[in-house]
Design a protein around this motif. Structure first.
Motif, PDB file in Angstrom:
ATOM      1  N   UNK A  65       0.869  -1.166   0.000  1.00 45.21           N
ATOM      2  CA  UNK A  65       0.000   0.000   0.000  1.00 45.21           C
ATOM      3  C   UNK A  65       0.909   1.221   0.000  1.00 45.21           C
ATOM      4  N   UNK A  66       0.362   2.357  -0.438  1.00 45.88           N
ATOM      5  CA  UNK A  66       1.164   3.584  -0.468  1.00 45.88           C
ATOM      6  C   UNK A  66       0.446   4.689   0.278  1.00 45.88           C
ATOM      7  N   UNK A  67       1.221   5.445   1.020  1.00 45.61           N
ATOM      8  CA  UNK A  67       0.747   6.705   1.582  1.00 45.61           C
ATOM      9  C   UNK A  67       1.551   7.781   0.869  1.00 45.61           C
ATOM     10  N   UNK A  68       0.832   8.606   0.123  1.00 47.86           N
ATOM     11  CA  UNK A  68       1.468   9.632  -0.698  1.00 47.86           C
ATOM     12  C   UNK A  68       1.261  10.991  -0.040  1.00 47.86           C
ATOM     13  N   UNK A  69       2.343  11.750   0.081  1.00 47.49           N
ATOM     14  CA  UNK A  69       2.286  13.119   0.586  1.00 47.49           C
ATOM     15  C   UNK A  69       2.678  14.028  -0.579  1.00 47.49           C
ATOM     16  N   UNK A  70       1.806  14.985  -0.891  1.00 52.53           N
ATOM     17  CA  UNK A  70       2.030  15.873  -2.038  1.00 52.53           C
ATOM     18  C   UNK A  70       2.694  17.170  -1.592  1.00 52.53           C
ATOM     19  N   UNK A  71       3.842  17.455  -2.186  1.00 49.05           N
ATOM     20  CA  UNK A  71       4.664  18.600  -1.793  1.00 49.05           C
ATOM     21  C   UNK A  71       4.031  19.941  -2.167  1.00 49.05           C
ATOM     22  N   UNK A  72       3.704  20.154  -3.425  1.00 43.86           N
ATOM     23  CA  UNK A  72       3.240  21.474  -3.870  1.00 43.86           C
ATOM     24  C   UNK A  72       1.935  21.901  -3.204  1.00 43.86           C
ATOM     25  N   UNK A  73       0.947  21.012  -3.032  1.00 45.88           N
ATOM     26  CA  UNK A  73      -0.249  21.433  -2.292  1.00 45.88           C
ATOM     27  C   UNK A  73       0.055  21.871  -0.858  1.00 45.88           C
ATOM     28  N   UNK A  74       0.965  21.163  -0.193  1.00 47.91           N
ATOM     29  CA  UNK A  74       1.346  21.567   1.165  1.00 47.91           C
ATOM     30  C   UNK A  74       1.981  22.955   1.156  1.00 47.91           C
ATOM     31  N   UNK A  75       2.886  23.163   0.213  1.00 42.45           N
ATOM     32  CA  UNK A  75       3.565  24.460   0.149  1.00 42.45           C
ATOM     33  C   UNK A  75       2.588  25.590  -0.170  1.00 42.45           C
ATOM     34  N   UNK A  77      -0.492  25.908   0.860  1.00 38.10           N
ATOM     35  CA  UNK A  77      -1.390  26.264   1.971  1.00 38.10           C
ATOM     36  C   UNK A  77      -0.656  26.649   3.250  1.00 38.10           C
ATOM     37  N   UNK A  78       0.663  26.542   3.251  1.00 39.28           N
ATOM     38  CA  UNK A  78       1.431  26.817   4.467  1.00 39.28           C
ATOM     39  C   UNK A  78       2.311  28.042   4.286  1.00 39.28           C
ATOM     40  N   UNK A  79       2.304  28.907   5.289  1.00 40.10           N
ATOM     41  CA  UNK A  79       3.050  30.146   5.212  1.00 40.10           C
ATOM     42  C   UNK A  79       4.477  30.077   5.712  1.00 40.10           C
ATOM     43  N   UNK A  80       4.777  29.097   6.566  1.00 42.66           N
ATOM     44  CA  UNK A  80       6.139  28.977   7.095  1.00 42.66           C
ATOM     45  C   UNK A  80       6.410  27.512   7.440  1.00 42.66           C
ATOM     46  N   UNK A  81       7.632  27.225   7.863  1.00 44.58           N
ATOM     47  CA  UNK A  81       8.010  25.831   8.117  1.00 44.58           C
ATOM     48  C   UNK A  81       7.246  25.225   9.284  1.00 44.58           C
ATOM     49  N   UNK A  82       6.949  26.004  10.298  1.00 51.74           N
ATOM     50  CA  UNK A  82       6.173  25.493  11.425  1.00 51.74           C
ATOM     51  C   UNK A  82       4.786  25.043  10.992  1.00 51.74           C
ATOM     52  N   UNK A  83       4.145  25.857  10.202  1.00 55.61           N
ATOM     53  CA  UNK A  83       2.828  25.516   9.663  1.00 55.61           C
ATOM     54  C   UNK A  83       2.924  24.278   8.770  1.00 55.61           C
ATOM     55  N   UNK A  84       3.982  24.221   7.962  1.00 49.50           N
ATOM     56  CA  UNK A  84       4.193  23.092   7.063  1.00 49.50           C
ATOM     57  C   UNK A  84       4.365  21.798   7.855  1.00 49.50           C
ATOM     58  N   UNK A  85       5.157  21.842   8.913  1.00 47.89           N
ATOM     59  CA  UNK A  85       5.351  20.654   9.751  1.00 47.89           C
ATOM     60  C   UNK A  85       4.026  20.190  10.358  1.00 47.89           C
ATOM     61  N   UNK A  86       3.232  21.133  10.841  1.00 52.96           N
ATOM     62  CA  UNK A  86       1.927  20.782  11.427  1.00 52.96           C
ATOM     63  C   UNK A  86       1.022  20.129  10.383  1.00 52.96           C
ATOM     64  N   UNK A  87       1.006  20.682   9.189  1.00 52.03           N
ATOM     65  CA  UNK A  87       0.130  20.156   8.139  1.00 52.03           C
ATOM     66  C   UNK A  87       0.601  18.787   7.659  1.00 52.03           C
ATOM     67  N   UNK A  88       1.904  18.606   7.514  1.00 53.34           N
ATOM     68  CA  UNK A  88       2.432  17.290   7.123  1.00 53.34           C
ATOM     69  C   UNK A  88       2.114  16.262   8.214  1.00 53.34           C
ATOM     70  N   UNK A  89       2.263  16.640   9.469  1.00 54.46           N
ATOM     71  CA  UNK A  89       1.925  15.753  10.584  1.00 54.46           C
ATOM     72  C   UNK A  89       0.456  15.328  10.499  1.00 54.46           C
ATOM     73  N   UNK A  90      -0.422  16.293  10.306  1.00 52.93           N
ATOM     74  CA  UNK A  90      -1.850  15.997  10.193  1.00 52.93           C
ATOM     75  C   UNK A  90      -2.127  15.091   9.006  1.00 52.93           C
TER      76      UNK A  90
END
Length: 113
Positions: A65-75, A77-90
């Motif tokens: 099975x695969x769990x895919x995390x998409x880079x450009x959509x995350x970038x 919606x996120x304004x800084x690295x802290x926000x990005x880390x929170x969103x990737x975690x979620x």
């Protein structure tokens, strides 16, 4: 953020998840891609596989099975690295939950959607 730095961030966030959440993952790989196949920026992650609750017919030799995390959509919606880390975690928690058979409605009730 370039692809290598984003992938390193995803690996770091995956390492921060509780052991009891990730120890049960069987035949699952994590993949980072720039965007979903349709090119949209709406989807942050995807679980592509057969949930644990549906694996009564699951046998040896199955592709992982695969769990895919998409880079450009995350970038987008996120304004800084802290926000990005929170969103990737979620996103990781959300997609891992699908592996365990938890649907979007239940994830929404739990605050993970």
């Amino acid at each position: 953020m370039d692809a290598d730095a984003f992938e390193a961030l995803v690996v770091d966030e995956l390492d921060r998840l509780p052991d009891d959440m990730v120890d049960g993952l069987d035949n699952v790989v994590f993949v980072v891609e720039d965007r979903p196949e349709d090119g949209s920026l709406d989807l942050l992650g995807l679980y592509d596989g057969l949930a644990l609750t549906e694996r009564d017919r699951y046998g040896m030799g199955e592709l992982p099975d695969r769990i895919i995390v998409y880079r450009e959509p995350h970038l987008s919606v996120c304004g800084d690295e802290g926000e990005l880390r929170d969103e990737v975690h979620t996103t990781l928690v959300h997609e891992i939950a699908h592996f365990y058979g938890i649907d979007d409605d239940r994830l929404h009730e739990m605050g993970w959607a």
